[in-house]
Design a protein around this motif. Structure first.
Motif, short mmCIF file in Angstrom:
data_model
loop_
_atom_site.label_atom_id
_atom_site.label_comp_id
_atom_site.label_asym_id
_atom_site.label_seq_id
_atom_site.Cartn_x
_atom_site.Cartn_y
_atom_site.Cartn_z
N ALA A 180 59.49 -52.28 67.55
CA ALA A 180 58.31 -51.73 68.23
C ALA A 180 57.43 -51.03 67.20
CB ALA A 180 58.72 -50.75 69.32
N ALA A 181 56.13 -51.17 67.36
CA ALA A 181 55.16 -50.55 66.46
C ALA A 181 55.04 -49.06 66.77
CB ALA A 181 53.80 -51.23 66.64
N PRO A 182 54.40 -48.27 65.89
CA PRO A 182 54.13 -46.87 66.23
C PRO A 182 53.42 -46.77 67.59
CG PRO A 182 53.65 -47.26 63.93
CD PRO A 182 53.95 -48.60 64.53
N GLY A 183 53.89 -45.87 68.43
CA GLY A 183 53.34 -45.76 69.78
C GLY A 183 54.14 -46.52 70.81
N GLY A 184 55.08 -47.36 70.37
CA GLY A 184 55.98 -48.03 71.29
C GLY A 184 55.55 -49.40 71.77
N ALA A 185 54.39 -49.88 71.35
CA ALA A 185 53.95 -51.23 71.76
C ALA A 185 54.76 -52.28 71.03
CB ALA A 185 52.47 -51.41 71.47
N ARG A 186 54.70 -53.52 71.51
CA ARG A 186 55.38 -54.60 70.80
C ARG A 186 54.81 -54.72 69.40
NH1 ARG A 186 54.64 -57.06 75.87
NH2 ARG A 186 56.59 -57.50 76.95
#
Length: 197
Positions: free
Chosen positions: A184-190
């Motif tokens: 997951a990317a920073p911020g929790g998105a895919r």
């Protein structure tokens, strides 16, 4: 800096847990508001829609800003994750949250639809506002992660039975990893597909 627990632990991304409920809350809110607009209600549609807009804005602001001091304190004391710690996949974290909250979501949706007989669309606006607030909070966490060049993780066994309290009383501290760890990317998105090396 908090001293790391040397035992291997299962770790979930803090931002992923925060935003896990955003999509189901959003769709529950949108559908409930759509159904609510079809019902005249006690107050009438115009007042109902205005109330829904007000509740949307208030809920988004409250959810986005609530608990930020606690998140900051836990992030400041984050210990480096050990090499044997197990990083939970984003999909598993999201699935655990949604399984743990499915009945709560159903009750919230039913309450939002039911409230439309009094104030049309207001309950749906409230749920949708909570969803936007969660997205805003996860985006704020993502900015902090980029600035610190480190991702924040929380022990899975500290998240509670429903898997959704990343800053609850049971949480004693966070772990941190490099910015590229996990799926997951920073911020929790895919995370977007990595470029070929």
């Amino acid at each position: 800096m908090a001293r790391a627990d040397r035992r291997a632990q299962g770790l979930a991304r803090v931002a992923v847990v925060v935003r896990a409920g955003a999509a189901p809350l959003w769709w529950c809110g949108v559908v409930a508001a759509g159904v609510g607009v079809l019902v005249p209600g006690l107050t009438g549609r115009r007042i109902g829609v205005l109330a829904a807009a007000a509740l949307f804005l208030v809920a988004a602001a409250v959810v986005a800003y609530r608990g930020r001091r606690r998140y900051r304190a836990l992030a400041r004391g984050a210990a480096r994750a050990g090499r044997h710690d197990v990083l939970q996949d984003r999909a598993v974290t999201v699935r655990n949250w949604r399984r743990g909250h499915r009945w709560w979501l159903l009750v919230a949706f039913a309450a939002a639809v039911g409230s439309s007989f009094a104030v049309p669309a207001a309950g749906g606006g409230l749920l949708a506002g909570c969803a936007v607030g969660l997205w805003l909070k996860s985006a704020w966490l993502g900015r902090r992660e980029r600035e610190a060049d480190a991702l924040l993780w929380v022990r899975v066994d500290w998240l509670g039975r429903r898997g959704g309290r990343p800053a609850g009383k049971a949480v004693k501290g966070y772990r941190s990893t490099g910015i590229a760890a996990g799926d997951a990317a920073p911020g929790g998105a895919r995370r977007r597909t990595a470029a070929l090396v």
